[in-house]
Design a protein around this motif. Structure first.
Motif, mmCIF file in Angstrom:
data_model
loop_
_atom_site.group_PDB
_atom_site.id
_atom_site.type_symbol
_atom_site.label_atom_id
_atom_site.label_comp_id
_atom_site.label_asym_id
_atom_site.label_seq_id
_atom_site.Cartn_x
_atom_site.Cartn_y
_atom_site.Cartn_z
ATOM 1 N N MET A 61 0.844 -1.448 -0.165
ATOM 2 C CA MET A 61 0.082 0.084 -0.044
ATOM 3 C C MET A 61 0.902 1.351 -0.222
ATOM 4 O O MET A 61 1.718 1.362 0.922
ATOM 5 N N SER A 62 0.591 2.194 -0.907
ATOM 6 C CA SER A 62 1.411 3.272 -1.098
ATOM 7 C C SER A 62 0.582 4.520 -1.486
ATOM 8 O O SER A 62 -0.012 4.415 -2.491
ATOM 9 N N ALA A 63 0.448 5.489 -0.558
ATOM 10 C CA ALA A 63 -0.541 6.376 -0.621
ATOM 11 C C ALA A 63 -0.081 7.725 -1.093
ATOM 12 O O ALA A 63 1.245 7.961 -0.747
ATOM 13 N N PHE A 86 4.175 9.873 5.815
ATOM 14 C CA PHE A 86 4.060 8.470 5.849
ATOM 15 C C PHE A 86 5.226 7.820 6.823
ATOM 16 O O PHE A 86 6.394 7.869 5.960
ATOM 17 N N HIS A 113 7.970 5.088 7.102
ATOM 18 C CA HIS A 113 8.256 3.932 6.105
ATOM 19 C C HIS A 113 9.407 3.273 6.631
ATOM 20 O O HIS A 113 9.711 1.982 6.306
ATOM 21 N N GLY A 163 -2.565 5.872 8.617
ATOM 22 C CA GLY A 163 -2.035 5.970 7.420
ATOM 23 C C GLY A 163 -2.260 4.718 6.558
ATOM 24 O O GLY A 163 -2.931 4.265 6.178
ATOM 25 N N GLU A 164 -0.950 4.280 6.208
ATOM 26 C CA GLU A 164 -0.565 2.992 5.402
ATOM 27 C C GLU A 164 -0.667 1.893 6.299
ATOM 28 O O GLU A 164 -0.366 0.724 5.520
ATOM 29 N N LEU A 176 -7.719 6.448 2.606
ATOM 30 C CA LEU A 176 -6.734 5.635 3.359
ATOM 31 C C LEU A 176 -7.761 4.694 4.262
ATOM 32 O O LEU A 176 -7.390 3.600 4.262
ATOM 33 N N LEU A 180 -7.359 0.741 4.179
ATOM 34 C CA LEU A 180 -7.023 0.115 5.219
ATOM 35 C C LEU A 180 -8.232 -1.135 5.316
ATOM 36 O O LEU A 180 -8.051 -2.151 5.765
ATOM 37 N N ARG A 228 -8.129 -4.469 3.092
ATOM 38 C CA ARG A 228 -7.074 -5.439 3.279
ATOM 39 C C ARG A 228 -7.570 -6.631 4.037
ATOM 40 O O ARG A 228 -8.424 -6.456 4.925
#
Length: 260
Positions: free
Chosen positions: A1-3, A13, A15, A41-42, A65, A69, A72
């Motif tokens: 997931m990359s928003a 975000f 990471h 967030g992610e 977002l 989420l 998933r």
């Protein structure tokens, strides 16, 4: 997931794997903990937290977002997602059977009002672990005589024990913020201010630091005379930045007594 980070939400975000692991270690989640993540967030923190406790609540304002989420199916537990603005969210309502442990990467643009919102619900909270702008953490933890000691320092320390944990470089986030971040632990304490003095205390602190280079004799004159300040055990010629939190509590008590 990359928003896509949205500027209006102040999104950056996290990471960096090592930083994620360090935060989770600081939180030290245990089975049975009632965790609430603000701004998942992610989901990079959400996953290891869920692995530790099996279920958590998360509050996310960004509908895209939140949808990602929610879509998933690989969560290692039950994620209860609340699509809402944390500034208006009733966190206390989640603490039905046990107090909350809050975790979050707080947006810089709302961090201070959000902290005050959470303070109002502190009786439902065991502790809080937040990523914030480093200078905000410095202000929260600062003591009298420090140039960054001010309204935020006094208001937070009156209700919480503040422990700065570690700093985070901009590169740990996407996009990198222009400032350094830090992780802080807040543990609600026995308040230095009784419930009936809360509003007066906030007003006294606001007035005092509204002109921090002026003496209390000048900044508090609308609420307390110099004689009343002195009777509270505080020097009227002192500047607010020199006073411990207990002195502001004493001034609030004097102002409260004076309006009765």
């Amino acid at each position: 997931m990359s928003a896509q980070a949205r500027k209006r939400f102040g999104q950056h975000f996290l990471h960096e794997r090592a930083t994620i692991e360090r935060i989770v270690a600081a939180v030290a989640p245990q089975p049975g903990d009632h965790l609430v993540e603000i701004g998942p967030g992610e989901g990079v923190l959400t996953r290891p937290l869920l692995e530790a406790v099996g279920r958590l609540d998360a509050v996310e304002i960004d509908r895209d977002l939140a949808a990602a989420l929610r879509a998933r199916d690989d969560w290692p537990g039950t994620l209860e997602l609340h699509e809402a603005d944390a500034l208006a969210f009733d966190f206390a309502a989640l603490a039905r059977d046990r107090p909350l442990r809050l975790v979050g990467n707080l947006p810089y643009n709302i961090s201070t009002p959000l902290l005050f919102h959470l303070l109002s619900q502190r009786t439902s909270i065991t502790d809080m672990h937040f990523m914030l702008q480093r200078e905000v953490v410095d202000r929260m933890a600062s003591g009298p005589g420090n140039k960054v000691y001010g309204r935020l320092s006094v208001m937070i320390q009156a209700y919480c024990v503040v422990t700065p944990l570690f700093r985070i470089a901009p590169g740990a986030f996407r996009p990198p913020p222009a400032v350094e971040s830090a992780v802080v632990r807040l543990v609600p304490r026995t308040p230095l201010v009784p419930p009936e003095h809360v509003d007066v205390f906030a007003e006294i602190v606001r007035l005092a630091f509204g002109a921090r280079r002026k003496t209390l004799r000048n900044t508090l004159r609308s609420r307390l005379s110099a004689e009343a300040v002195s009777a509270a055990g505080v020097d009227p010629s002192a500047r607010p930045e020199s006073l411990p939190v207990s002195a502001f509590a004493a001034l609030a008590a004097a102002a409260y007594a004076g309006r009765e």
